[in-house]
Design a protein around this motif. Structure first.
Motif, mmCIF file in Angstrom:
data_model
loop_
_atom_site.group_PDB
_atom_site.id
_atom_site.type_symbol
_atom_site.label_atom_id
_atom_site.label_comp_id
_atom_site.label_asym_id
_atom_site.label_seq_id
_atom_site.Cartn_x
_atom_site.Cartn_y
_atom_site.Cartn_z
ATOM 1 N N HIS A 195 0.802 -1.229 0.000
ATOM 2 C CA HIS A 195 0.000 0.000 0.000
ATOM 3 C C HIS A 195 0.835 1.279 0.000
ATOM 4 C CE1 HIS A 195 -3.660 -2.307 0.491
ATOM 5 N NE2 HIS A 195 -3.002 -3.045 1.364
ATOM 6 N N ALA A 196 2.140 1.142 -0.145
ATOM 7 C CA ALA A 196 3.041 2.303 -0.058
ATOM 8 C C ALA A 196 2.700 3.384 -1.075
ATOM 9 C CB ALA A 196 4.496 1.852 -0.213
ATOM 10 N N GLU A 197 2.468 2.993 -2.310
ATOM 11 C CA GLU A 197 2.184 3.985 -3.357
ATOM 12 C C GLU A 197 0.893 4.746 -3.048
ATOM 13 O OE1 GLU A 197 1.306 4.131 -8.144
ATOM 14 O OE2 GLU A 197 2.435 2.431 -7.335
ATOM 15 N N GLU A 198 -0.142 4.027 -2.688
ATOM 16 C CA GLU A 198 -1.431 4.652 -2.363
ATOM 17 C C GLU A 198 -1.296 5.612 -1.180
ATOM 18 O OE1 GLU A 198 -5.854 3.259 -0.784
ATOM 19 O OE2 GLU A 198 -4.406 1.750 -1.435
ATOM 20 N N ILE A 199 -0.606 5.163 -0.149
ATOM 21 C CA ILE A 199 -0.443 5.989 1.049
ATOM 22 C C ILE A 199 0.411 7.215 0.742
ATOM 23 C CG2 ILE A 199 0.596 6.044 3.363
ATOM 24 C CD1 ILE A 199 -0.375 3.080 3.621
ATOM 25 N N THR A 200 1.481 7.026 -0.018
ATOM 26 C CA THR A 200 2.357 8.146 -0.374
ATOM 27 C C THR A 200 1.591 9.192 -1.172
ATOM 28 O OG1 THR A 200 4.279 6.697 -0.364
ATOM 29 C CG2 THR A 200 4.501 8.791 -1.533
ATOM 30 N N HIS A 249 -1.621 9.742 -1.150
ATOM 31 C CA HIS A 249 -2.585 10.399 -0.262
ATOM 32 C C HIS A 249 -1.894 11.394 0.660
ATOM 33 C CE1 HIS A 249 -5.565 10.960 2.946
ATOM 34 N NE2 HIS A 249 -6.417 10.821 1.952
ATOM 35 N N ARG A 250 -0.723 11.037 1.158
ATOM 36 C CA ARG A 250 0.028 11.971 2.016
ATOM 37 C C ARG A 250 0.357 13.244 1.262
ATOM 38 N NH1 ARG A 250 4.527 8.194 5.079
ATOM 39 N NH2 ARG A 250 3.094 7.262 6.593
ATOM 40 N N GLU A 251 0.781 13.089 0.002
ATOM 41 C CA GLU A 251 1.106 14.262 -0.805
ATOM 42 C C GLU A 251 -0.128 15.107 -1.031
ATOM 43 O OE1 GLU A 251 2.846 12.550 -4.311
ATOM 44 O OE2 GLU A 251 4.708 12.035 -3.260
ATOM 45 N N LYS A 252 -1.241 14.502 -1.354
ATOM 46 C CA LYS A 252 -2.494 15.205 -1.568
ATOM 47 C C LYS A 252 -2.939 15.894 -0.290
ATOM 48 C CE LYS A 252 -7.286 14.487 -2.864
ATOM 49 N NZ LYS A 252 -8.322 13.494 -3.099
ATOM 50 N N PHE A 253 -2.851 15.175 0.796
ATOM 51 C CA PHE A 253 -3.283 15.705 2.097
ATOM 52 C C PHE A 253 -2.434 16.922 2.491
ATOM 53 C CE2 PHE A 253 -5.775 15.190 5.839
ATOM 54 C CZ PHE A 253 -5.000 15.661 6.884
ATOM 55 N N GLY A 254 -1.150 16.842 2.202
ATOM 56 C CA GLY A 254 -0.249 17.948 2.535
ATOM 57 C C GLY A 254 -0.505 19.205 1.724
ATOM 58 N N LYS A 255 -1.061 19.034 0.510
ATOM 59 C CA LYS A 255 -1.323 20.169 -0.366
ATOM 60 C C LYS A 255 -2.644 20.837 -0.068
ATOM 61 C CE LYS A 255 1.436 18.326 -4.132
ATOM 62 N NZ LYS A 255 1.436 17.780 -5.491
ATOM 63 N N GLU A 256 -3.559 20.126 0.582
ATOM 64 C CA GLU A 256 -4.874 20.702 0.866
ATOM 65 C C GLU A 256 -4.875 21.577 2.076
ATOM 66 O OE1 GLU A 256 -7.418 17.063 -1.074
ATOM 67 O OE2 GLU A 256 -7.792 17.612 0.981
#
Length: 118
Positions: free
Chosen positions: A104-109, A111-118
């Motif tokens: 799940h590393a790619e999915e989590i990474t 999402h983390r990037e998206k979450f950090g930008k919002e």
């Protein structure tokens, strides 16, 4: 699994906290894959760990009987670290957790990037 932080799960959290820190997991996996190692061998194989942090982590793992420490009566002293049978019994659940993280590393990474930008 119970969702009771006052009762049954609380002791489990305390135990998991002891080997779930940044360095202990790496030490356990390293000793599993490499076998018995000396302090400096562990130090060289784990990037960015300090001697002090390695010493603290090994003492905690030894206190929980996950790692054994054998001292040889030599000059200079020779000390080796090995997984105990209890430590070895922890490896299959850790491998499951590691496999899950890799799957799940790619999915989590992302999402983390998206979450950090919002």
């Amino acid at each position: 699994m119970q969702n009771n932080f006052e009762g049954t799960i609380c002791p489990a959290c305390g135990i998991i906290d002891r080997f779930g820190d940044k360095w202990s997991l790496r030490i356990l996996v390293l000793l599993h894959t490499e076998g018995t190692l000396r302090f400096n061998e562990i130090l060289k194989r784990i990037p960015n760990i300090s001697q002090r942090m390695l010493s603290i982590s090994l003492k905690s793992l030894e206190a929980d009987k996950l790692v054994s420490r054998k001292i040889y009566p030599e000059v200079p002293p020779k000390v080796e670290y090995t997984l105990t049978s209890l430590g070895k019994s922890l490896i299959p659940p850790l491998e499951g957790l590691i496999d899950w993280a890799l799957d799940h590393a790619e999915e989590i990474t992302k999402h983390r990037e998206k979450f950090g930008k919002e």
